[in-house]
Design an enzyme around this catalytic site. Sequence first.
Site, PDB file in Angstrom:
ATOM      1  N   ASP A 135      21.095  -3.063  25.965  1.00 21.05           N
ATOM      2  CA  ASP A 135      20.576  -4.352  24.710  1.00 21.05           C
ATOM      3  C   ASP A 135      21.217  -5.552  25.741  1.00 21.05           C
ATOM      4  O   ASP A 135      20.378  -6.344  25.284  1.00 21.05           O
ATOM      5  CB  ASP A 135      20.990  -3.926  23.500  1.00 21.05           C
ATOM      6  CG  ASP A 135      22.511  -3.848  23.255  1.00 21.05           C
ATOM      7  OD1 ASP A 135      23.337  -3.561  24.191  1.00 21.05           O
ATOM      8  OD2 ASP A 135      22.830  -4.020  22.149  1.00 21.05           O
ATOM      9  N   HIS A 136      22.335  -5.608  26.380  1.00 20.42           N
ATOM     10  CA  HIS A 136      22.688  -6.533  26.942  1.00 20.42           C
ATOM     11  C   HIS A 136      21.946  -7.129  28.615  1.00 20.42           C
ATOM     12  O   HIS A 136      21.532  -8.246  28.458  1.00 20.42           O
ATOM     13  CB  HIS A 136      24.129  -6.800  27.246  1.00 20.42           C
ATOM     14  CG  HIS A 136      24.955  -6.902  25.643  1.00 20.42           C
ATOM     15  ND1 HIS A 136      24.816  -5.785  24.537  1.00 20.42           N
ATOM     16  CD2 HIS A 136      25.710  -7.539  25.165  1.00 20.42           C
ATOM     17  CE1 HIS A 136      25.988  -6.062  23.742  1.00 20.42           C
ATOM     18  NE2 HIS A 136      26.526  -7.563  23.690  1.00 20.42           N
ATOM     19  N   ASP A 178      31.702  -2.531  20.405  1.00 20.84           N
ATOM     20  CA  ASP A 178      31.409  -4.306  20.295  1.00 20.84           C
ATOM     21  C   ASP A 178      31.922  -5.237  19.005  1.00 20.84           C
ATOM     22  O   ASP A 178      32.441  -4.517  18.255  1.00 20.84           O
ATOM     23  CB  ASP A 178      30.196  -4.415  20.257  1.00 20.84           C
ATOM     24  CG  ASP A 178      29.352  -5.826  20.312  1.00 20.84           C
ATOM     25  OD1 ASP A 178      28.726  -5.918  21.336  1.00 20.84           O
ATOM     26  OD2 ASP A 178      29.475  -5.912  19.487  1.00 20.84           O
ATOM     27  N   ARG A 202      28.006 -16.963  17.429  1.00 20.37           N
ATOM     28  CA  ARG A 202      28.067 -17.426  18.604  1.00 20.37           C
ATOM     29  C   ARG A 202      28.261 -18.494  18.981  1.00 20.37           C
ATOM     30  O   ARG A 202      26.636 -18.668  19.577  1.00 20.37           O
ATOM     31  CB  ARG A 202      28.758 -16.603  19.048  1.00 20.37           C
ATOM     32  CG  ARG A 202      30.010 -14.936  19.269  1.00 20.37           C
ATOM     33  CD  ARG A 202      30.899 -14.484  19.845  1.00 20.37           C
ATOM     34  NE  ARG A 202      32.103 -13.739  19.131  1.00 20.37           N
ATOM     35  CZ  ARG A 202      31.709 -12.267  19.438  1.00 20.37           C
ATOM     36  NH1 ARG A 202      31.482 -12.013  20.332  1.00 20.37           N
ATOM     37  NH2 ARG A 202      32.436 -11.871  18.034  1.00 20.37           N
ATOM     38  N   SER A 244      34.529 -11.407  22.015  1.00 19.60           N
ATOM     39  CA  SER A 244      34.063 -10.240  22.059  1.00 19.60           C
ATOM     40  C   SER A 244      35.021  -9.256  22.359  1.00 19.60           C
ATOM     41  O   SER A 244      36.482  -9.431  22.477  1.00 19.60           O
ATOM     42  CB  SER A 244      33.103 -10.287  23.493  1.00 19.60           C
ATOM     43  OG  SER A 244      33.299  -9.841  24.683  1.00 19.60           O
ATOM     44  N   ARG A 265      34.925  -7.363  25.140  1.00 22.83           N
ATOM     45  CA  ARG A 265      34.739  -7.020  26.423  1.00 22.83           C
ATOM     46  C   ARG A 265      36.301  -6.255  26.937  1.00 22.83           C
ATOM     47  O   ARG A 265      37.408  -7.590  26.827  1.00 22.83           O
ATOM     48  CB  ARG A 265      33.981  -7.594  27.146  1.00 22.83           C
ATOM     49  CG  ARG A 265      34.830  -9.138  26.808  1.00 22.83           C
ATOM     50  CD  ARG A 265      33.685 -10.338  27.822  1.00 22.83           C
ATOM     51  NE  ARG A 265      32.954 -10.469  26.955  1.00 22.83           N
ATOM     52  CZ  ARG A 265      31.789 -11.982  26.539  1.00 22.83           C
ATOM     53  NH1 ARG A 265      32.494 -12.919  27.619  1.00 22.83           N
ATOM     54  NH2 ARG A 265      31.017 -11.711  25.736  1.00 22.83           N
TER      55      ARG A 265
HETATM   56  C1  MIC Z   1      29.572 -10.233  22.022  1.00 24.59           C
HETATM   57  O1  MIC Z   1      28.613 -10.939  21.404  1.00 24.59           O
HETATM   58  O2  MIC Z   1      30.447 -11.357  22.821  1.00 24.59           O
HETATM   59  C2  MIC Z   1      29.456  -9.970  23.144  1.00 24.59           C
HETATM   60  C3  MIC Z   1      28.420  -9.333  24.198  1.00 24.59           C
HETATM   61  O3  MIC Z   1      28.720  -8.772  22.102  1.00 24.59           O
HETATM   62  C4  MIC Z   1      30.384  -8.317  23.199  1.00 24.59           C
HETATM   63  C5  MIC Z   1      30.826  -7.688  24.039  1.00 24.59           C
HETATM   64  C6  MIC Z   1      30.709  -7.162  25.753  1.00 24.59           C
HETATM   65  O4  MIC Z   1      30.951  -8.271  25.917  1.00 24.59           O
HETATM   66  O5  MIC Z   1      29.859  -6.434  26.396  1.00 24.59           O
HETATM   67  C7  MIC Z   1      31.242  -8.487  22.056  1.00 24.59           C
HETATM   68  O6  MIC Z   1      30.710  -9.212  20.706  1.00 24.59           O
HETATM   69  O7  MIC Z   1      32.440  -7.445  21.773  1.00 24.59           O
HETATM   70 FE1  SF4 Z   2      24.347  -9.006  20.823  1.00 20.30          FE
HETATM   71 FE2  SF4 Z   2      26.951  -9.988  20.980  1.00 20.30          FE
HETATM   72 FE3  SF4 Z   2      25.116 -11.010  20.526  1.00 20.30          FE
HETATM   73 FE4  SF4 Z   2      25.301  -9.633  19.114  1.00 20.30          FE
HETATM   74  S1  SF4 Z   2      26.773 -10.954  19.190  1.00 20.30           S
HETATM   75  S2  SF4 Z   2      23.071 -10.498  20.259  1.00 20.30           S
HETATM   76  S3  SF4 Z   2      25.835  -7.664  19.880  1.00 20.30           S
HETATM   77  S4  SF4 Z   2      25.347 -10.447  22.654  1.00 20.30           S
END
Ligand code: MIC
Ligand code: SF4
Length: 647
Positions: free
Chosen positions: A64-65, A119, A380, A537, A539
């Site tokens: 999805d990313h 995630d 975010r 995140s 990550r």
């Molecule tokens: C996000 O919302 O920051 C992400 C991208 O979904 C991350 C995961 C990632 O960095 O791959 C998260 O929330 O953990």
């Molecule tokens: Fe995707 Fe993270 Fe954004 Fe949710 S918050 S839509 S999981 S990038």
Amino acid sequence: MGKNIVEKIFDAHLAAGSLKTGELLSVRVDQVYTQDATGTMTWLEFEAIGLDHVKVPTAVSYVDHNMLQSNFMNADDHLFLRTAAARFGAYFSRPGNGICHQVHLERFAAPGRIALGTDSHTPTGGGIGMIAIGVGGLEAASVMAGMPFEFTMPKIVKVYLTGKLRRPYVTAMDVILTFLKMLTVKGGVGKIFEYGGPGVNDLSVTERATITNMGAELGATTSIFPSDENTLKFLKAQGREHQWMELQADEDAEYSEIIELDLSEIEPMIAQPHSPDNVISVKELQGMKVDQICIGSCTNSSYKIMKTVASILRDKTVHEEVTLFINPGSRQVYEMLASDGSVKTMIQAGARLLESACGPCIGMGAAPGSGQISLRSYNRNFKGRSGTKDALVYLASPVVCALASVHGQIVNPFETDIDLEDIPEPESFVINDNMIIPSRKHKDIKIIKGPNIKEVPVKEPLEDTIFAEVLLKLSDNITTDDILPAGTQVLPYRSNIPMISTFIFKNIDETFYHRAMLAKQNGGGIIVGGENYGQGSSREHAAIAPMYLGIKAVISKSFARIHRANLINFGILPLMFLNAEDYEKIEQGNVLKIENIIESLKKEQKYRVINLSKNLSFDVYSNLNSREKELILQGGLLPYVRKKVLD
Ligand code: MIC
Ligand code: SF4
């Protein structure tokens, strides 16, 4: 003594340890899911552990990313994930099927279960009465390899809800924004929020999921709602009523704290740049012009809310100075919006419809223009996350977003002349799992890895002396987006640590990578942070890349939960100032020495830091539990799990 919901679920899954706050607890896990941006590393780590197939009842791999296929890399990742899922026995949710949290809620999440996801927004599943926790990839890989999930038992805070939301003007998004205003992005660290009280009945499962999703922004381990009639209704509508069980806290259950909130008093709220807790009421920003609007993401993508958006857009035109993007969170919702005419309404109004994926939320396309104002129904708004460094991102409910897209400015939903409809939850959802490939466990399926997919680096066991340079001194609330940015340029390297390491701290200090490479040859580096270091995140790349660049320790005032765990999993010592004022005793470029680390770690976990550049010293400490101590001594979780699983 009665039990609360969290205790009931942990009790039913207890492998070892105790449910007392602050003690080590191990639980068996029912479901593990990954998304592609963290998942490629997770599945490489699972492969490196050396087992034939996953040992949890349900594993799901989502894509999805990384959906902008601007070259071969993302497509190669998708193929790797598909073949790894088939080989190791996970379901594979194909690209296009939707955002992991939304799809998981619809098709897999169930009350009373425990799920881990790679995630930070995994707590979305708390909306259905499941304990759902976001973890780093290696943690997930080790649980898929049959290890229990081990962690320090958080405090359980009850959120006692009364009243009813003033729908359709006020939504679940306004509830969680109100909480963020009250508690801030550090307010949930070390806590699980358990919702209860008569106000719970007023909220549907998808509304609850919006609240638990964004509970991640409070820094909470997770959030959970009871499982009741509304939960049954949702599961029935998803054709899964057999997975329902009732789940309520006992009358005399105990909590470490109780917070009360009257839903009837909540008003439309908005988070201002650059933090989700910088919240004020929409009224105060009325009339502010906006340039871009994005509606959707894993936070606000239910059919009900998307149909509400369509009803606002009906027979209207998106304001000529605004661009509106919509990314519905799942194909189920998209398909239903297509069948009921909502997609047509959105297109007629001039919305730019995106595929069902994270998209603009993670800076994968739809970046705002220079200095522009973007209003999003996402979770975010960290600086630069949209892909534009000087953009100003605000967060609000889809209702506020849809109204602003028509008016070109922020409008209080109570004061608009557009008639707002209160759309009911559907009696049944469209069920079509043809984009979920069932799990197979075929030993001879070949895992296909493109040239951008590299091995996972492994650290040496812990050294007894650190002699290293302070490469960066940072302030409070540094996010993992600050440590390792996402976006179109960086995300495609999630499977390639040497390459992704070149982007570390890039938005804060362009020279970081080169300075770190130099320091690596002279003993390594240290990072200094303030409060809540590593929020946001999950990550693990924000720990693996520093490890790869020779960072030995992070010294900060406090850490965010997932990032702290990721540092430990990759052998980096998370140290904290014994006296917060000693933060002032370090400057960037200073050389620090810490001796007798192994003995101190095994004993009272207090370490003396000598600042050789300033000729002074001070004390720091770590708060590792017994398992974490063992991990860090061995160089991280990978060597530790390998030994446990293969012995
Ligand atoms: C996000 O919302 O920051 C992400 C991208 O979904 C991350 C995961 C990632 O960095 O791959 C998260 O929330 O953990
Ligand atoms: Fe995707 Fe993270 Fe954004 Fe949710 S918050 S839509 S999981 S990038």
